[in-house]
Structure formats: structure tokens, C-alpha cells
Design a protein around this motif. Structure first.
Motif, PDB file in Angstrom:
ATOM      1  N   GLY A 143       0.819  -1.358   0.047  1.00  0.00           N
ATOM      2  CA  GLY A 143       0.019  -0.199   0.110  1.00  0.00           C
ATOM      3  C   GLY A 143       0.875   1.186  -0.072  1.00  0.00           C
ATOM      4  N   ILE A 144       1.850   1.129   0.774  1.00  0.00           N
ATOM      5  CA  ILE A 144       2.845   2.442   0.919  1.00  0.00           C
ATOM      6  C   ILE A 144       3.580   2.585  -0.441  1.00  0.00           C
ATOM      7  N   TRP A 145       4.035   1.265  -1.086  1.00  0.00           N
ATOM      8  CA  TRP A 145       4.491   1.527  -2.267  1.00  0.00           C
ATOM      9  C   TRP A 145       3.715   1.916  -3.510  1.00  0.00           C
ATOM     10  N   THR A 146       2.429   1.603  -3.433  1.00  0.00           N
ATOM     11  CA  THR A 146       1.418   2.022  -4.362  1.00  0.00           C
ATOM     12  C   THR A 146       1.183   3.695  -4.236  1.00  0.00           C
ATOM     13  N   ILE A 147       1.298   4.234  -3.019  1.00  0.00           N
ATOM     14  CA  ILE A 147       1.227   5.656  -2.755  1.00  0.00           C
ATOM     15  C   ILE A 147       2.188   6.137  -3.430  1.00  0.00           C
ATOM     16  N   GLU A 148       3.469   5.881  -2.881  1.00  0.00           N
ATOM     17  CA  GLU A 148       4.944   6.524  -3.572  1.00  0.00           C
ATOM     18  C   GLU A 148       5.007   6.300  -4.912  1.00  0.00           C
ATOM     19  N   LYS A 149       4.458   5.195  -5.550  1.00  0.00           N
ATOM     20  CA  LYS A 149       4.779   5.239  -7.105  1.00  0.00           C
ATOM     21  C   LYS A 149       3.933   6.242  -7.726  1.00  0.00           C
ATOM     22  N   ALA A 150       2.563   6.485  -7.066  1.00  0.00           N
ATOM     23  CA  ALA A 150       1.962   7.441  -7.730  1.00  0.00           C
ATOM     24  C   ALA A 150       2.165   8.786  -7.473  1.00  0.00           C
ATOM     25  N   VAL A 151       2.780   9.241  -6.394  1.00  0.00           N
ATOM     26  CA  VAL A 151       3.347  10.637  -6.139  1.00  0.00           C
ATOM     27  C   VAL A 151       4.562  10.648  -6.925  1.00  0.00           C
TER      28      VAL A 151
END
Length: 226
Positions: A143-151
Motif C-alpha cells: 500500500g505504501i509503495w502504491t502511494i509512493e509510486k503514484a506520487v
């Protein structure tokens, strides 16, 4: 002694994942990581009755998800420790002033802000408990990686996951500390030790060194995989 061992063995580890198939279990971790903290930040800025309402709602959700009162209380115990700390500091201030005016120090006007802050911290811990109970460590990391990737995509940055590893290690270390402590207490009682000041003096250094070792091993494992 045997009954005490059984009681400790069944003790719940704070903020540990509990398997289930509820709507929160199926909800993607990145949604929970974005919505729940944002909701708590919003309620920190709003009047106190909004936080009280959210406490009732989150308690109802926890009950629907069949989280026992013991499990909920274990996750929320840090609020009691903070309340005790505030009380001790008020007593020190009372003695230090030399006036010994307990009625004034512990009046509602002086304690109102502390009580409101405790209520809001209680609300935040409830939310954290729901996230940790319904998300595995792998789901949290993804979940954290999904957010970071989007940013990173929005700001045209390289696709690295340094922030993901750092935050996920921090989040997963919270339930790990509770698990290490419970294991240490079980080992202490199994060897004939009793609960008391001596137990804390002996086990707190163990908690520190074992926790540091596990954190180091986890960080090295992530570094090798990357």
C-alpha cells in the motif's frame, strides 16, 4: 503457576493482524493508509464532539469485525499511560509551586485541554488499531509503495522505493515490539519469575536489544532484495 502461564500465553499482542474476510480486510491497504490518517487529522482540528462521534463509530466497527474488548483495550492502553504521565506532571507542578492547591490544579478549566487531547489520541489509536488488525505487513508495504509510486509519477521522479522501505519498517516494528515483549514475559514467568518492578528492570533491556536486532535484520533483508 500453571494458570498464570496459560493466561499469559493467551495474551493478545497489540496492533497485531487478525485474519478475516470483512470489508476492511478486503479494502486495499493504500486506501486505508490514505483515508484513515487523513480522517484523524481532520478530526484533530474539529471540535471535540466530532472525535467523540468517531470513537463511537470506530468502536461499533470493531465490534462488527468481532474484535474482542480485550483486544481493543490492549491496543488503546497507551492512552492510559499518557494520562498517568499527565497526572504525575500535574502533581509535580502542584508540589513544586508550594501552594498545594489541588482543587485549582485539577479543576476542569485547567484539565479541559488535556482531557480533549486524550480523547483525540484515543480516537487516533482506534484508527491505527483498525488498520493494523485488518492489514498484513506485506499489504501495508504494498500500500505504501502504491502511494509512493503514484506520487513519483505525478512529480516525474525515479521509481525508487526508499520511502516505502523506511515507512513500512517503522509501521511493522510497532506490532513487533508488542510481540517481543509478550514473548519475553512468557519466558520470564515460565522460569518462575513474577510480575513486578524486577521483571521490568530485567526485560526492558532485552526488549531493546532484541528489537534492535530484529530491526537490523529486517533492514538488511530489504536492502539485499533491492
Amino acid at each position: 503457576m500453571q494458570n498464570e502461564k496459560i493466561k499469559v500465553k493467551k495474551k493478545y499482542s497489540a496492533f497485531s493482524y487478525k485474519a478475516g474476510n470483512s470489508f476492511l480486510h478486503r479494502c486495499p491497504a493504500w486506501i486505508k493508509l490514505l483515508c484513515i490518517p487523513a480522517l484523524n487529522i481532520l478530526f484533530l482540528c474539529l471540535p471535540i464532539y466530532f472525535a467523540l462521534g468517531l470513537i463511537v463509530v470506530q468502536f461499533a466497527i470493531a465490534c462488527v469485525l468481532r474484535f474482542s474488548l480485550r483486544e481493543q483495550f490492549t491496543d488503546l492502553k497507551p492512552v492510559l499511560y499518557y494520562a498517568a504521565f499527565v497526572l504525575v506532571m500535574d502533581l509535580i507542578m502542584c508540589f513544586g509551586s508550594g501552594k498545594m492547591n489541588f482543587a485549582e490544579v485539577f479543576s476542569w478549566d485547567n484539565q479541559k485541554e488535556s482531557v480533549f487531547l486524550l480523547v483525540k489520541i484515543f480516537c487516533i489509536l482506534q484508527s491505527a488499531s483498525l488498520v493494523f488488525k485488518t492489514s498484513t505487513s506485506l499489504e501495508l508495504r504494498d500500500g505504501i509503495w502504491t502511494i509512493e509510486k503514484a506520487v513519483r509519477k505525478i512529480f516525474h521522479l525515479k521509481e525508487k522505493n526508499f520511502i516505502t522501505n523506511t515507512i513500512s519498517l517503522f509501521l511493522n516494528f510497532i506490532p513487533m515490539v508488542s510481540k517481543i515483549w509478550n514473548q519475553s514475559v512468557r519466558a520470564w514467568i515460565a522460569r518462575g519469575g513474577k510480575k513486578g518492578i524486577k521483571m521490568y528492570l530485567k526485560l526492558l533491556p532485552v526488549l531493546f536489544f532484541v528489537g534492535m536486532k530484529k530491526a537490523w535484520n529486517a533492514a538488511r533483508a530489504l536492502q539485499i532484495r533491492n
